[in-house]
Design a protein around this motif. Structure first.
Motif, mmCIF file in Angstrom:
data_model
loop_
_atom_site.group_PDB
_atom_site.id
_atom_site.type_symbol
_atom_site.label_atom_id
_atom_site.label_comp_id
_atom_site.label_asym_id
_atom_site.label_seq_id
_atom_site.Cartn_x
_atom_site.Cartn_y
_atom_site.Cartn_z
ATOM 1 N N ARG A 34 -5.928 2.872 -8.413
ATOM 2 C CA ARG A 34 -6.126 3.441 -7.082
ATOM 3 C C ARG A 34 -6.695 4.853 -7.158
ATOM 4 O O ARG A 34 -6.378 5.619 -8.071
ATOM 5 C CB ARG A 34 -4.803 3.421 -6.313
ATOM 6 N N ALA B 101 -1.919 4.635 6.359
ATOM 7 C CA ALA B 101 -2.039 3.208 6.071
ATOM 8 C C ALA B 101 -2.768 2.465 7.180
ATOM 9 O O ALA B 101 -3.283 1.360 6.960
ATOM 10 C CB ALA B 101 -0.661 2.594 5.852
ATOM 11 N N ASP C 20 -5.147 6.871 -1.567
ATOM 12 C CA ASP C 20 -4.302 5.751 -1.985
ATOM 13 C C ASP C 20 -3.700 5.972 -3.364
ATOM 14 O O ASP C 20 -2.613 5.466 -3.654
ATOM 15 C CB ASP C 20 -5.107 4.454 -1.965
ATOM 16 N N ARG D 167 0.845 -1.186 0.000
ATOM 17 C CA ARG D 167 0.000 0.000 0.000
ATOM 18 C C ARG D 167 0.886 1.243 0.000
ATOM 19 O O ARG D 167 1.934 1.272 0.664
ATOM 20 C CB ARG D 167 -0.917 -0.009 1.226
ATOM 21 N N PHE D 168 0.523 2.242 -0.747
ATOM 22 C CA PHE D 168 1.327 3.458 -0.917
ATOM 23 C C PHE D 168 2.702 3.133 -1.497
ATOM 24 O O PHE D 168 3.696 3.786 -1.174
ATOM 25 C CB PHE D 168 1.459 4.219 0.406
ATOM 26 N N VAL E 88 6.902 8.074 -0.426
ATOM 27 C CA VAL E 88 5.827 7.462 -1.209
ATOM 28 C C VAL E 88 5.909 8.016 -2.632
ATOM 29 O O VAL E 88 5.972 9.240 -2.819
ATOM 30 C CB VAL E 88 4.441 7.763 -0.602
ATOM 31 N N ARG F 237 2.744 8.151 5.850
ATOM 32 C CA ARG F 237 2.437 6.858 5.236
ATOM 33 C C ARG F 237 1.917 5.878 6.280
ATOM 34 O O ARG F 237 0.885 5.222 6.067
ATOM 35 C CB ARG F 237 3.685 6.303 4.551
ATOM 36 N N THR G 129 4.765 9.583 -5.975
ATOM 37 C CA THR G 129 3.601 10.384 -6.334
ATOM 38 C C THR G 129 2.894 9.757 -7.535
ATOM 39 O O THR G 129 3.425 8.882 -8.228
ATOM 40 C CB THR G 129 4.019 11.819 -6.675
ATOM 41 N N ALA H 244 -1.926 10.600 -3.000
ATOM 42 C CA ALA H 244 -1.342 11.276 -1.839
ATOM 43 C C ALA H 244 0.052 11.788 -2.162
ATOM 44 O O ALA H 244 0.763 11.231 -3.004
ATOM 45 C CB ALA H 244 -1.283 10.312 -0.652
#
Length: 436
Positions: free
Chosen positions: A135, A241, A139, A39-40, A147, A237, A149, A142
């Motif tokens: 996504r 999350a 998600d 995730r992310f 993370v 994050r 982009t 962000a």
């Protein structure tokens, strides 16, 4: 009457259904589920299936919460983790052109499983359709430390790679891919076209009511700080999350205001969008033919001709103005740019408003939700003409009207007016308003 049908693809064995000469393969994962440590994170390609994959049911959707209680388009939310999936609708043929469809929803919502995106009419006309899930919201867009982009756009790029590798097994031609989308999906088409990362992944592009949208990274960070405060988590994050996607989506929709609806979306300054799309279009995608346009009233139902002429409506400033701006940026493009304007006024919604053109483009006037949006008797001949134009373009044809270069008097196909006026619509290069 339906029967199972099996395809052997590089991704593995995929089992779908054949109904009335149309083959459907639903919810095929193109990436690993973006859960846990993924995730992310940038999307990870899905490995080959160890067992035959059951593609007879709709795939999971990133949307957990619709954009509003009532939406013009039926947008089902399907539970599950494998939200990075594609659904393929194909004729019993080989070497077909391919339409890759990106749904709308303000970068926050929307569903590739909508019956308005059913590719059966395209299959009837010899086109393979691929509806893509990616996504959304926090998600997908962000801006956080550590993370990547534009994760939503990175998902789409990986999906296009999957299509190029696998679509021949479903009867499609990997060298004749058209990427198309509406609203936020149309904006992401223009983003992909303007991106150096999009090069070679598709050969044609269609943007319906797309606009040239990007969000400043600083604004995204500020919004996430307010969202974190509202939810009682740090805007990091790890903090975000810890929240379920449904909680984040509800939080975003509750926190954004009527005056500030574009709170999350593509941001500029990374390897995907190094410059704003309006600038990138003048550099990248010059060899990709582009068809784009907007509806006459978009978010201005019961459109006032005087307001349209003044170019002061949301429709003009956000959507229609993007058409001549894009054409001007691509003025030197070898492949060409063509404009259209959808002008048929829905009696149910009070104008040629946002989304009402979709059942005509897909030629699905019998789909669920169409009578509520278009009234009891939408013109089938208009759907036949619009759909035929799109099929011809996807198949490699040159539109019957002239190219646009962002000047007053640019030709544009006008849908919903008498045939005699059909190729003489004009876009004002300043406001994007219809000058006819």
């Amino acid at each position: 009457m339906s029967s199972t049908v099996t395809v052997q693809a590089p991704a593995g064995t995929v089992v779908g259904r054949r109904q009335q000469g149309v083959r459907r393969f639903l919810g095929i994962p193109y990436a690993e589920a973006p859960t846990g440590p993924r995730r992310f994170a940038a999307p990870v390609p899905r490995g080959p299936f160890a067992q035959p994959y059951d593609a007879t049911l709709p795939g999971a959707t990133a949307q957990r919460v619709p954009l509003s209680a009532v939406t013009t388009i039926p947008e089902p939310s399907v539970p599950g983790d494998d939200i990075l999936n594609v659904s393929v609708t194909a004729p019993d043929a080989v070497g077909c052109p391919v339409l890759v469809w990106i749904h709308g929803g303000g970068f926050l919502a929307g569903s590739p499983a909508s019956p308005w995106y059913d590719g059966r009419a395209f299959a009837r006309d010899g086109v393979v359709t691929v509806a893509v899930g990616h996504r959304l919201g926090v998600d997908g867009f962000a801006v956080l430390d550590d993370v990547p982009t534009n994760l939503g756009l990175r998902d789409l790029l990986l999906a296009l790679d999957w299509v190029r590798r696998n679509i021949a097994a479903f009867g499609g031609d990997p060298d004749r891919i058209t990427v198309a989308g509406q609203s936020a999906g149309g904006a992401m088409v223009l983003g992909l076209l303007s991106s150096p990362a999009g090069r070679g992944r598709f050969q044609r592009a269609v943007s319906l009511s797309g606009g040239l949208f990007e969000v400043e990274a600083a604004r995204v960070r500020d919004f996430l700080a307010r969202l974190g405060e509202r939810l009682g988590v740090p805007p990091t994050r790890a903090g975000l999350a810890a929240c379920a996607p449904e909680l984040l989506q509800r939080g975003v929709l509750d926190l954004r205001s009527d005056d500030d609806v574009l709170v999350l979306g593509p941001v500029v300054g990374d390897d995907i969008l190094p410059v704003p799309p309006a600038e990138g279009l003048a550099v990248h995608g010059q060899d990709v033919p582009l068809l784009l346009g907007a509806t006459g009233d978009e978010f201005d139902g019961h459109g006032d001709r005087r307001a349209r002429a003044a170019g002061t409506r949301i429709t003009d400033t956000l959507f229609r103005s993007a058409c001549p701006r894009t054409a001007a940026a691509r003025r030197e493009a070898s492949a060409g740019t063509w404009l259209y304007s959808f002008e048929w006024p829905s009696p149910a919604l009070g104008g040629a408003v946002h989304c009402v053109d979709l059942p005509f483009f897909f030629d699905v006037l019998d789909a669920p939700g169409v009578p509520e949006a278009l009234g009891p008797n939408p013109p089938a001949e208009l759907a036949a003409r619009m759909h035929a134009d799109l099929v011809d373009f996807v198949g490699g044809g040159t539109p019957a009207w002239g190219r646009a270069v962002g000047r007053l008097g640019d030709p544009a196909r006008t849908y919903g007016r008498p045939l005699a006026a059909d190729t003489r619509g004009e876009y004002d290069p300043v406001t994007g308003g219809d000058a006819c």
